[in-house]
Design a protein around this motif. Structure first.
Motif, PDB file in Angstrom:
ATOM      1  N   VAL A  49       0.823  -1.204   0.000  1.00  0.00           N
ATOM      2  CA  VAL A  49       0.000   0.000   0.000  1.00  0.00           C
ATOM      3  C   VAL A  49       0.859   1.257   0.000  1.00  0.00           C
ATOM      4  O   VAL A  49       0.582   2.209  -0.715  1.00  0.00           O
ATOM      5  CB  VAL A  49      -0.944   0.014   1.227  1.00  0.00           C
ATOM      6  N   TYR A  50       1.922   1.246   0.816  1.00  0.00           N
ATOM      7  CA  TYR A  50       2.682   2.483   0.995  1.00  0.00           C
ATOM      8  C   TYR A  50       4.096   2.174   1.453  1.00  0.00           C
ATOM      9  O   TYR A  50       4.304   1.301   2.298  1.00  0.00           O
ATOM     10  CB  TYR A  50       1.970   3.355   2.036  1.00  0.00           C
ATOM     11  N   LEU A  51       5.045   2.905   0.907  1.00  0.00           N
ATOM     12  CA  LEU A  51       6.435   2.865   1.349  1.00  0.00           C
ATOM     13  C   LEU A  51       6.751   4.264   1.855  1.00  0.00           C
ATOM     14  O   LEU A  51       6.903   5.200   1.069  1.00  0.00           O
ATOM     15  CB  LEU A  51       7.364   2.485   0.196  1.00  0.00           C
ATOM     16  N   TRP A  80      14.101  -0.852   2.745  1.00  0.00           N
ATOM     17  CA  TRP A  80      13.168  -1.887   2.328  1.00  0.00           C
ATOM     18  C   TRP A  80      13.599  -2.427   0.975  1.00  0.00           C
ATOM     19  O   TRP A  80      14.360  -1.804   0.245  1.00  0.00           O
ATOM     20  CB  TRP A  80      11.729  -1.409   2.297  1.00  0.00           C
ATOM     21  N   SER A  81      13.087  -3.587   0.658  1.00  0.00           N
ATOM     22  CA  SER A  81      13.438  -4.283  -0.571  1.00  0.00           C
ATOM     23  C   SER A  81      12.908  -3.543  -1.794  1.00  0.00           C
ATOM     24  O   SER A  81      11.758  -3.096  -1.812  1.00  0.00           O
ATOM     25  CB  SER A  81      12.844  -5.693  -0.531  1.00  0.00           C
ATOM     26  N   ASP A  82      13.726  -3.447  -2.826  1.00  0.00           N
ATOM     27  CA  ASP A  82      13.279  -2.850  -4.086  1.00  0.00           C
ATOM     28  C   ASP A  82      12.151  -3.656  -4.716  1.00  0.00           C
ATOM     29  O   ASP A  82      11.346  -3.123  -5.474  1.00  0.00           O
ATOM     30  CB  ASP A  82      14.440  -2.751  -5.082  1.00  0.00           C
ATOM     31  N   GLU A  83      12.076  -4.954  -4.405  1.00  0.00           N
ATOM     32  CA  GLU A  83      11.022  -5.813  -4.964  1.00  0.00           C
ATOM     33  C   GLU A  83       9.627  -5.383  -4.513  1.00  0.00           C
ATOM     34  O   GLU A  83       8.638  -5.721  -5.151  1.00  0.00           O
ATOM     35  CB  GLU A  83      11.267  -7.265  -4.569  1.00  0.00           C
ATOM     36  N   LEU A  84       9.522  -4.625  -3.428  1.00  0.00           N
ATOM     37  CA  LEU A  84       8.210  -4.173  -2.946  1.00  0.00           C
ATOM     38  C   LEU A  84       7.571  -3.187  -3.909  1.00  0.00           C
ATOM     39  O   LEU A  84       6.358  -3.014  -3.913  1.00  0.00           O
ATOM     40  CB  LEU A  84       8.332  -3.547  -1.563  1.00  0.00           C
ATOM     41  N   LYS A  85       8.370  -2.561  -4.742  1.00  0.00           N
ATOM     42  CA  LYS A  85       7.843  -1.591  -5.700  1.00  0.00           C
ATOM     43  C   LYS A  85       6.972  -2.250  -6.758  1.00  0.00           C
ATOM     44  O   LYS A  85       6.244  -1.582  -7.474  1.00  0.00           O
ATOM     45  CB  LYS A  85       8.983  -0.806  -6.330  1.00  0.00           C
ATOM     46  N   GLY A  87       4.441  -3.940  -6.098  1.00  0.00           N
ATOM     47  CA  GLY A  87       3.065  -3.816  -5.633  1.00  0.00           C
ATOM     48  C   GLY A  87       2.524  -5.020  -4.880  1.00  0.00           C
ATOM     49  O   GLY A  87       1.464  -4.948  -4.294  1.00  0.00           O
ATOM     50  N   MET A  88       3.237  -6.129  -4.909  1.00  0.00           N
ATOM     51  CA  MET A  88       2.787  -7.328  -4.200  1.00  0.00           C
ATOM     52  C   MET A  88       3.931  -7.889  -3.363  1.00  0.00           C
ATOM     53  O   MET A  88       5.096  -7.697  -3.688  1.00  0.00           O
ATOM     54  CB  MET A  88       2.304  -8.404  -5.170  1.00  0.00           C
TER      55      MET A  88
END
Length: 146
Positions: A49-51, A80-85, A87-88
């Motif tokens: 949802v949000y970083l 935080w992990s770049d993979e979070l961008k 969206g899942m």
């Protein structure tokens, strides 16, 4: 994993009540933990949802994810992990590193993860701004990885 502070009023040191009252809380609204490797993993599959990169609401840098019925907050992160961008996030996926990104970490507690859970339909007047005890929803050991 070391749990340094559990959820709730009864788990809050009297000297901390003024700090929590500043944010409209009657006690601690999450669970604070320290992991030896400082790596944090998702205990659930969810949508990102949000970083938050800054000092929002005393949480420092944090990640907010959403399952079907709860928001999960991973607070006081160094990164935080770049993979979070994407969206899942998958269950067991690396979220980021715990750190000292909040003022509370720097001056009071030291580096740790503050993990909070808020149901979609929450009682915002429950004294914890709608947050509930994370241990009632997930197995906290999953935050440390498999």
């Amino acid at each position: 994993m070391i749990i340094s502070q559990k959820f709730g009023k009864e788990n809050t040191a009297p000297t901390l009540f003024p700090l929590y009252a500043k944010y409209g809380l009657i006690g601690h609204n999450g669970t604070d933990m320290v992991f030896p490797k400082k790596k944090i993993y998702s205990p659930v599959e969810a949508a990102v949802v949000y970083l938050a990169p800054g000092y929002a609401d005393g949480y420092g840098a944090y990640v907010k994810i959403r399952t079907d019925d709860h928001f999960h907050y991973f607070c006081h992160l160094d990164s935080w992990s770049d993979e979070l961008k994407s969206g899942m996030v998958k269950k067991g996926q690396y979220i980021g590193d715990m750190g000292g990104s909040s003022l509370g970490d720097r001056f009071y507690f030291g580096a740790h993860l503050h993990y909070g859970i808020k149901p979609f339909r929450c009682d915002k007047n429950n004294g914890y701004r709608g947050y509930i005890d994370p241990e009632s929803v997930v197995d906290l050991s999953l935050l440390e990885g498999a």
